[in-house]
Enzyme design. Sequence first.
Site, mmCIF file in Angstrom:
data_model
loop_
_atom_site.group_PDB
_atom_site.id
_atom_site.type_symbol
_atom_site.label_atom_id
_atom_site.label_comp_id
_atom_site.label_asym_id
_atom_site.label_seq_id
_atom_site.Cartn_x
_atom_site.Cartn_y
_atom_site.Cartn_z
ATOM 1 N N ARG A 90 46.550 43.964 32.117
ATOM 2 C CA ARG A 90 45.138 43.806 32.506
ATOM 3 C C ARG A 90 44.291 44.778 31.691
ATOM 4 O O ARG A 90 44.467 45.995 31.800
ATOM 5 C CB ARG A 90 44.971 44.098 33.995
ATOM 6 C CG ARG A 90 43.544 43.948 34.534
ATOM 7 C CD ARG A 90 43.499 44.386 36.003
ATOM 8 N NE ARG A 90 44.473 43.689 36.820
ATOM 9 C CZ ARG A 90 44.856 44.077 38.032
ATOM 10 N NH1 ARG A 90 44.357 45.187 38.570
ATOM 11 N NH2 ARG A 90 45.753 43.384 38.714
ATOM 12 N N HIS B 286 48.292 48.202 35.645
ATOM 13 C CA HIS B 286 48.420 46.992 34.844
ATOM 14 C C HIS B 286 47.983 47.226 33.399
ATOM 15 O O HIS B 286 48.493 46.572 32.477
ATOM 16 C CB HIS B 286 47.569 45.864 35.445
ATOM 17 C CG HIS B 286 48.172 45.210 36.644
ATOM 18 N ND1 HIS B 286 49.029 44.133 36.565
ATOM 19 C CD2 HIS B 286 48.026 45.458 37.963
ATOM 20 C CE1 HIS B 286 49.381 43.744 37.787
ATOM 21 N NE2 HIS B 286 48.781 44.537 38.657
ATOM 22 N N ASP C 195 52.080 41.219 38.743
ATOM 23 C CA ASP C 195 51.896 40.645 40.084
ATOM 24 C C ASP C 195 52.611 39.294 40.087
ATOM 25 O O ASP C 195 52.316 38.433 39.241
ATOM 26 C CB ASP C 195 50.417 40.448 40.402
ATOM 27 C CG ASP C 195 49.664 41.761 40.530
ATOM 28 O OD1 ASP C 195 50.292 42.791 40.805
ATOM 29 O OD2 ASP C 195 48.431 41.751 40.344
ATOM 30 N N GLU D 53 51.321 46.332 48.370
ATOM 31 C CA GLU D 53 51.148 44.963 47.890
ATOM 32 C C GLU D 53 52.516 44.347 47.626
ATOM 33 O O GLU D 53 53.237 44.788 46.716
ATOM 34 C CB GLU D 53 50.319 44.937 46.597
ATOM 35 C CG GLU D 53 48.895 45.445 46.779
ATOM 36 C CD GLU D 53 48.123 45.558 45.478
ATOM 37 O OE1 GLU D 53 46.901 45.807 45.543
ATOM 38 O OE2 GLU D 53 48.733 45.413 44.389
ATOM 39 N N HIS E 74 53.258 43.326 43.829
ATOM 40 C CA HIS E 74 52.983 44.268 42.738
ATOM 41 C C HIS E 74 54.241 45.068 42.382
ATOM 42 O O HIS E 74 54.772 45.811 43.202
ATOM 43 C CB HIS E 74 51.850 45.201 43.195
ATOM 44 C CG HIS E 74 51.424 46.226 42.205
ATOM 45 N ND1 HIS E 74 50.140 46.296 41.712
ATOM 46 C CD2 HIS E 74 52.087 47.265 41.634
ATOM 47 C CE1 HIS E 74 50.037 47.324 40.885
ATOM 48 N NE2 HIS E 74 51.221 47.926 40.818
#
Length: 304
Positions: A142, A187, A194, A276, A279
Site C-alpha cells: 500500500r 503495508h 490482507d 484484524e 491482516h
Amino acid sequence: MPRLAAALRGLAAAAAALMTSPMPLMGMGGAPIAVPSSAAAGTAARPAPPSPAAHGARGAHGAHGAHDDPKAPREFVALRAVDPTIIQEIRYATPHDFMGVPVTGYREPMCILTRDAARALHRAQLSFLRRGYSLKVYDCYRPQRAVNHFVAWAKDLADQRMKAEFYPRVDKSTLFRDGYIAEKSGHSRGSTVDLTLVRLPAVPTRPYGPGEPLASCYGPKPLRFPDNSLDMGTGFDCFDTLAHTLDPRVRGWQAANRLLLKKGLERAGFVNYAAEWWHYTFTPETFPDTYFDFPVSRGSLTVD
C-alpha cells in the site's frame, strides 16, 4: 495429488484468461469467479484528493505526472508472477471500501509484495489447495499516498457514506484514537497482506454498486455484502472489536475458519495482527523500517 494438480491447472488457466480479458475485471486466480468492479466502474459522489507528496526511501513525488513516480526496488514483485492461483480482489482499487471511492495510488487492481513475502504466500497456498481452499488477497503493498488519503478522509467527519457497512458502531471522530487509521502502515513496507480463504470451486462474487443499500460488516453472513470467502464472523475492513482475531464472541465455524487461516499462514512465516483477522505480515520483513510510495501498477516494478 491429482486433486491438487487439477486445482492448480484450473486456477492458472483462469488467471491467464483474466489477464487477457478486455473487460475491466479484477485479477482473480480461481474459476469460475465473477469479481468486483474495478476502479473504473465506480464514480463516487466526491473524487479522491490529489496524490499527496510521497514519503519513503525513493524520494518525494511531485505533481508532474507518472514519469516522476518512484520505482519499486528489485525486491518487489507482482504476486501473480509468483503464484497465479491466488485469488485477487483488490478492494482499494474499487469504490467498495470504507471511504466509498477508489484509493489514491491504486492505478491497477494488482497485488505487489516483496519477493520473500510472495514466495511465503505461495507456500501457504499450496498447503491450502491440498485441502480444497484458495487464498484470496484484498490488499498487499500500500503506497504512502494511499495512507495519506485514509488520513485525510478520517479528518473529514462529514463524509460518512460507508458508515453503515464498515463502522456502524464506531464514531468516526475516534478512528485515530482507536487505532483504525494511522499515519503510517506496515503495508507500505511490502511484506504485509490482507487476505482470507475461499472454498474451491469458488462461487461468483457480484460487483458492488456505488450508492446501493449497505449492510453492517458484523451481521450474519447472509445479510452482509456477499463475499465468496469462508465466514470469518465479519467482513473485511470491519472497524469493530468483533474483527479481533481471537474475540471470544466469535465461535463455532467462524472461529474455526479464522484459526484455519491463522495456522496455515503461521506455518509459512506470517504473523497476525491481533485486531484484524485478515491482516498478516511475513517475518523477517525485507524492509522493516522503510515506507514506500511507488504506485500500485505494473509500471512501478523492475522487469529483469
